[in-house]
Design a protein around this motif. Sequence first.
Motif, PDB file in Angstrom:
ATOM      1  N   LYS A 137     -53.680   7.714  18.895  1.00 36.84           N
ATOM      2  CA  LYS A 137     -52.236   7.896  18.822  1.00 36.84           C
ATOM      3  C   LYS A 137     -51.526   6.711  19.462  1.00 36.84           C
ATOM      4  N   ARG A 138     -50.475   6.216  18.780  1.00 38.21           N
ATOM      5  CA  ARG A 138     -49.630   5.157  19.341  1.00 38.21           C
ATOM      6  C   ARG A 138     -48.172   5.538  19.099  1.00 38.21           C
ATOM      7  N   VAL A 139     -47.321   5.218  20.063  1.00 35.61           N
ATOM      8  CA  VAL A 139     -45.911   5.577  19.987  1.00 35.61           C
ATOM      9  C   VAL A 139     -45.071   4.315  20.176  1.00 35.61           C
ATOM     10  N   PHE A 140     -44.031   4.185  19.332  1.00 38.75           N
ATOM     11  CA  PHE A 140     -43.137   3.027  19.386  1.00 38.75           C
ATOM     12  C   PHE A 140     -41.694   3.508  19.453  1.00 38.75           C
ATOM     13  N   ALA A 141     -40.913   2.857  20.286  1.00 36.04           N
ATOM     14  CA  ALA A 141     -39.493   3.165  20.393  1.00 36.04           C
ATOM     15  C   ALA A 141     -38.746   2.520  19.233  1.00 36.04           C
ATOM     16  N   LYS A 142     -37.600   3.069  18.903  1.00 36.69           N
ATOM     17  CA  LYS A 142     -36.753   2.506  17.859  1.00 36.69           C
ATOM     18  C   LYS A 142     -36.514   1.018  18.144  1.00 36.69           C
ATOM     19  N   GLY A 143     -36.732   0.188  17.129  1.00 33.19           N
ATOM     20  CA  GLY A 143     -36.529  -1.249  17.250  1.00 33.19           C
ATOM     21  C   GLY A 143     -37.744  -2.029  17.738  1.00 33.19           C
ATOM     22  N   GLN A 144     -38.761  -1.348  18.209  1.00 37.28           N
ATOM     23  CA  GLN A 144     -39.945  -2.011  18.746  1.00 37.28           C
ATOM     24  C   GLN A 144     -40.825  -2.562  17.629  1.00 37.28           C
ATOM     25  N   GLY A 163     -41.485   9.166  11.854  1.00 41.39           N
ATOM     26  CA  GLY A 163     -40.738   7.930  12.028  1.00 41.39           C
ATOM     27  C   GLY A 163     -40.603   7.135  10.748  1.00 41.39           C
ATOM     28  N   MET A 164     -40.077   5.913  10.898  1.00 37.44           N
ATOM     29  CA  MET A 164     -39.851   5.004   9.777  1.00 37.44           C
ATOM     30  C   MET A 164     -40.215   3.599  10.221  1.00 37.44           C
ATOM     31  N   VAL A 165     -40.759   2.814   9.291  1.00 40.31           N
ATOM     32  CA  VAL A 165     -41.179   1.447   9.588  1.00 40.31           C
ATOM     33  C   VAL A 165     -40.565   0.505   8.556  1.00 40.31           C
ATOM     34  N   ARG A 166     -40.089  -0.623   9.050  1.00 41.43           N
ATOM     35  CA  ARG A 166     -39.518  -1.663   8.183  1.00 41.43           C
ATOM     36  C   ARG A 166     -40.456  -2.857   8.180  1.00 41.43           C
ATOM     37  N   PHE A 167     -40.680  -3.433   6.995  1.00 37.21           N
ATOM     38  CA  PHE A 167     -41.442  -4.669   6.832  1.00 37.21           C
ATOM     39  C   PHE A 167     -40.422  -5.773   6.597  1.00 37.21           C
ATOM     40  N   TYR A 168     -40.518  -6.852   7.356  1.00 42.58           N
ATOM     41  CA  TYR A 168     -39.546  -7.923   7.147  1.00 42.58           C
ATOM     42  C   TYR A 168     -40.108  -9.273   7.559  1.00 42.58           C
ATOM     43  N   SER A 228     -50.536 -12.320  10.214  1.00 41.56           N
ATOM     44  CA  SER A 228     -49.533 -11.766   9.302  1.00 41.56           C
ATOM     45  C   SER A 228     -48.379 -12.749   9.123  1.00 41.56           C
ATOM     46  N   ALA A 229     -47.835 -12.798   7.908  1.00 39.16           N
ATOM     47  CA  ALA A 229     -46.687 -13.652   7.597  1.00 39.16           C
ATOM     48  C   ALA A 229     -45.370 -12.902   7.790  1.00 39.16           C
ATOM     49  N   TYR A 230     -45.440 -11.649   8.233  1.00 42.56           N
ATOM     50  CA  TYR A 230     -44.247 -10.826   8.403  1.00 42.56           C
ATOM     51  C   TYR A 230     -44.440  -9.858   9.563  1.00 42.56           C
ATOM     52  N   GLU A 231     -43.393  -9.081   9.843  1.00 45.26           N
ATOM     53  CA  GLU A 231     -43.429  -8.138  10.955  1.00 45.26           C
ATOM     54  C   GLU A 231     -43.213  -6.718  10.471  1.00 45.26           C
ATOM     55  N   LEU A 232     -43.714  -5.771  11.259  1.00 43.58           N
ATOM     56  CA  LEU A 232     -43.435  -4.356  11.069  1.00 43.58           C
ATOM     57  C   LEU A 232     -42.659  -3.889  12.288  1.00 43.58           C
ATOM     58  N   GLN A 233     -41.583  -3.152  12.059  1.00 41.61           N
ATOM     59  CA  GLN A 233     -40.707  -2.705  13.133  1.00 41.61           C
ATOM     60  C   GLN A 233     -40.426  -1.216  12.974  1.00 41.61           C
ATOM     61  N   ALA A 234     -40.444  -0.481  14.078  1.00 44.41           N
ATOM     62  CA  ALA A 234     -40.073   0.929  14.065  1.00 44.41           C
ATOM     63  C   ALA A 234     -38.559   1.030  13.897  1.00 44.41           C
ATOM     64  N   ASP A 237     -37.703   6.179  16.606  1.00 44.49           N
ATOM     65  CA  ASP A 237     -38.860   6.476  17.443  1.00 44.49           C
ATOM     66  C   ASP A 237     -39.972   6.906  16.491  1.00 44.49           C
ATOM     67  N   THR A 238     -41.125   6.277  16.630  1.00 42.44           N
ATOM     68  CA  THR A 238     -42.189   6.437  15.646  1.00 42.44           C
ATOM     69  C   THR A 238     -43.520   6.731  16.329  1.00 42.44           C
ATOM     70  N   MET A 239     -44.191   7.756  15.831  1.00 38.77           N
ATOM     71  CA  MET A 239     -45.524   8.098  16.334  1.00 38.77           C
ATOM     72  C   MET A 239     -46.510   7.925  15.187  1.00 38.77           C
ATOM     73  N   ILE A 240     -47.569   7.151  15.433  1.00 37.77           N
ATOM     74  CA  ILE A 240     -48.556   6.868  14.395  1.00 37.77           C
ATOM     75  C   ILE A 240     -49.964   7.153  14.910  1.00 37.77           C
ATOM     76  N   TRP A 241     -50.860   7.405  13.971  1.00 31.43           N
ATOM     77  CA  TRP A 241     -52.288   7.512  14.251  1.00 31.43           C
ATOM     78  C   TRP A 241     -52.938   6.274  13.641  1.00 31.43           C
ATOM     79  N   SER A 242     -53.656   5.516  14.459  1.00 29.27           N
ATOM     80  CA  SER A 242     -54.176   4.215  14.024  1.00 29.27           C
ATOM     81  C   SER A 242     -55.690   4.159  14.111  1.00 29.27           C
ATOM     82  N   ILE A 243     -56.263   3.424  13.150  1.00 28.43           N
ATOM     83  CA  ILE A 243     -57.695   3.167  13.135  1.00 28.43           C
ATOM     84  C   ILE A 243     -57.890   1.657  13.037  1.00 28.43           C
ATOM     85  N   THR A 244     -58.825   1.122  13.808  1.00 31.16           N
ATOM     86  CA  THR A 244     -59.072  -0.318  13.782  1.00 31.16           C
ATOM     87  C   THR A 244     -59.833  -0.696  12.514  1.00 31.16           C
TER      88      THR A 244
END
Length: 188
Positions: A28-35, A53-58, A89-95, A98-105
Amino acid sequence: MGHIREYYERIINLKESDWAYIASHFRKRVFAKGQAITRKGETEKYLSFIEEGMVRFYIPDEENELTFNFTFSREFTCAYDSFLTQTPSAYELQALSDTMIWSITYDDLQSVYANTQAGNYLGRFAAEQLYLAKSKRELSLLKYNATERYLQLFKEQPDIIRQIPLRYIASYIGITPQALSRIRRQIC
């Protein structure tokens, strides 16, 4: 991890042993809005499932950021090309909230692929879904004008789209915020 299991169960009936093995590799990983979730120049380490949550690619730029994708609750997200190639990566992902995700390496995902038939099938399904979304986006940019792209986006994600700042939506459909304001006035 209830939503990720529900997502998987819609695709394939999981044996309890397979689910236990797969679930043990997620964290589990948690990100604040804008992080930032992934920064430009970093190698994507995780494939993630958005629990909430929601994620933006930019593409960050000093003058103009270019937003080219959004992912929402109960979807997978990552800088997938960076993840697959293990290159920066040539771009960024931003929350965007407030976003909670489950991540696998990357390495753990390879282990899941190698040790479970269900994991291998689910990985292929997720990759196919990411490809289809990318293809749909490219066709939309080629086939439809800005008004049609806006209306389609609003049709597909009506509740969530209301939460995204208009400047990001404008960038996503390839126009300025002022042009988006004109479109919104015309259709209301």
